[in-house]
Design a protein around this motif. Structure first.
Motif, mmCIF file in Angstrom:
data_model
loop_
_atom_site.group_PDB
_atom_site.id
_atom_site.type_symbol
_atom_site.label_atom_id
_atom_site.label_comp_id
_atom_site.label_asym_id
_atom_site.label_seq_id
_atom_site.Cartn_x
_atom_site.Cartn_y
_atom_site.Cartn_z
ATOM 1 N N GLN A 123 -16.600 1.953 -3.403
ATOM 2 C CA GLN A 123 -17.081 3.156 -2.726
ATOM 3 C C GLN A 123 -17.275 2.877 -1.238
ATOM 4 O OE1 GLN A 123 -20.629 4.394 -4.733
ATOM 5 N NE2 GLN A 123 -19.611 4.694 -6.707
ATOM 6 N N PRO A 124 -17.203 3.924 -0.403
ATOM 7 C CA PRO A 124 -17.358 3.731 1.051
ATOM 8 C C PRO A 124 -18.647 3.021 1.439
ATOM 9 C CG PRO A 124 -16.531 5.931 0.578
ATOM 10 C CD PRO A 124 -16.856 5.316 -0.744
ATOM 11 N N LEU A 125 -19.746 3.314 0.722
ATOM 12 C CA LEU A 125 -21.007 2.656 1.038
ATOM 13 C C LEU A 125 -20.920 1.150 0.804
ATOM 14 C CD1 LEU A 125 -23.966 2.828 1.870
ATOM 15 C CD2 LEU A 125 -24.554 3.286 -0.529
ATOM 16 N N ILE A 126 -20.237 0.751 -0.281
ATOM 17 C CA ILE A 126 -20.063 -0.676 -0.573
ATOM 18 C C ILE A 126 -19.240 -1.341 0.524
ATOM 19 C CG2 ILE A 126 -19.139 -2.342 -2.217
ATOM 20 C CD1 ILE A 126 -21.592 -0.858 -3.203
ATOM 21 N N ILE A 127 -18.197 -0.647 0.982
ATOM 22 C CA ILE A 127 -17.363 -1.190 2.062
ATOM 23 C C ILE A 127 -18.180 -1.345 3.339
ATOM 24 C CG2 ILE A 127 -15.365 -0.729 3.543
ATOM 25 C CD1 ILE A 127 -14.085 0.719 1.169
ATOM 26 N N LEU A 128 -19.019 -0.341 3.632
ATOM 27 C CA LEU A 128 -19.865 -0.397 4.828
ATOM 28 C C LEU A 128 -20.842 -1.574 4.757
ATOM 29 C CD1 LEU A 128 -20.661 0.987 7.482
ATOM 30 C CD2 LEU A 128 -22.294 2.365 6.176
ATOM 31 N N CYS A 178 -22.379 -7.177 6.215
ATOM 32 C CA CYS A 178 -22.601 -8.563 5.787
ATOM 33 C C CYS A 178 -21.631 -9.514 6.486
ATOM 34 C CB CYS A 178 -22.440 -8.680 4.271
ATOM 35 S SG CYS A 178 -23.761 -7.886 3.329
ATOM 36 N N PHE A 179 -20.384 -9.055 6.655
ATOM 37 C CA PHE A 179 -19.379 -9.881 7.341
ATOM 38 C C PHE A 179 -19.819 -10.192 8.769
ATOM 39 C CE2 PHE A 179 -15.712 -10.125 10.193
ATOM 40 C CZ PHE A 179 -14.994 -11.168 9.623
#
Length: 272
Positions: free
Chosen positions: A218-223, A228-229
């Motif tokens: 999901q977009p939130l997970i990607i964000l 974190c990166f």
């Protein structure tokens, strides 16, 4: 040292208390071991006679090991629980740290850094899985405190190595001292780590073929992943290069190179 007797651990509340304490000690050990490497980095560059570009490529070996270990550890934990991965990773860190302060050939340093990164990445995943389970069973918020222990361990690790170096103790002996403390942490934490983790994946849904769109995060997970990166990139840059910058740009003695990351660790610990 036995913090909880086997008889007492039959009581679920005492067992949960032991798991909480074990998780805190293990997070402390993770920060302690990884941050102890920071003051030793300038010594490693001097031993190898590497320029910044070549040394940067060498340091990537640690990150590569962590990246490969993280997804594999999640599957391993589902099969055999947290205790074995946590114990093995902590022990591997304790064994490898003195080697990082001693080796003088690029190939052996690359292999050792790869294994060091593998151990750190594997330990981080196994610990966070255990922390989620312990927090869920405790019915209260614990995660920030667990991660705070990692920051506190990092501060203790970099301070310990820097203090020993300041006392004219060699880098190798300083690393051995940290490894000895890590062994003590292993005896305090690993026996009370979680043996088995309940498989929370739904077997029914795993049998249903999902479309490519359904498999994407999901977009939130990607964000969150991007955030974190960026955070880990900044932390890694501070750990890997702050000591070198302090010694080469400002002429600070290599013995005190750990002071750069020390103040970064103080800020990080305070923030958490």
């Amino acid at each position: 040292m036995i913090l909880f007797s086997r008889t007492a651990l039959i009581d679920p509340e005492i067992q949960l208390s032991a798991q909480r304490l074990s998780t805190r000690f293990s997070f402390f050990g993770l920060g302690f071991a990884t941050a102890a490497w920071a003051p030793l980095i300038p010594f490693a560059q001097q031993r190898l006679h590497f320029n910044h570009a070549d040394f940067g490529l060498l340091l990537l070996c640690g990150g590569l090991g962590a990246m490969l270990a993280m997804p594999a550890t999640g599957k391993i934990v589902q099969r055999i629980g947290c205790r074995v991965p946590i114990g093995f990773a902590l022990l591997l860190l304790a064994v490898l740290l003195p080697s990082l302060s001693l080796l003088s050939t690029p190939l052996m340093m690359a292999i050792t850094l790869f294994l060091f990164g593998t151990a750190a990445g594997s330990l981080g995943v196994a610990l966070n899985i255990q922390a989620v389970v312990v927090e869920k069973n405790s019915l209260k918020s614990l995660m920030s405190g667990f991660h705070g222990m990692a920051s506190l361990g990092g501060l203790a690790g970099v301070l310990t190595i820097t203090a020993l170096l300041a006392l004219s103790i060699s880098a190798v002996m300083s690393a051995f001292a940290v490894s000895l403390l890590l062994v003590i942490i292993i005896f305090l934490s690993v026996p009370y780590s979680i043996k088995a983790v309940e498989n929370t994946s739904l077997e029914a849904s795993s049998k249903v073929k999902k479309s490519i769109r359904q498999r994407l995060p999901q977009p939130l997970i990607i964000l969150i992943g991007i955030a974190c990166f960026i955070i880990f990139m900044v932390e890694g840059a501070a750990m890997d290069w702050s000591g070198i910058y302090l010694t080469q740009q400002y002429g600070v003695n290599t013995t005190f190179a750990g002071l750069a990351y020390t103040f970064f660790a103080i800020a990080m610990t305070t923030g958490r």
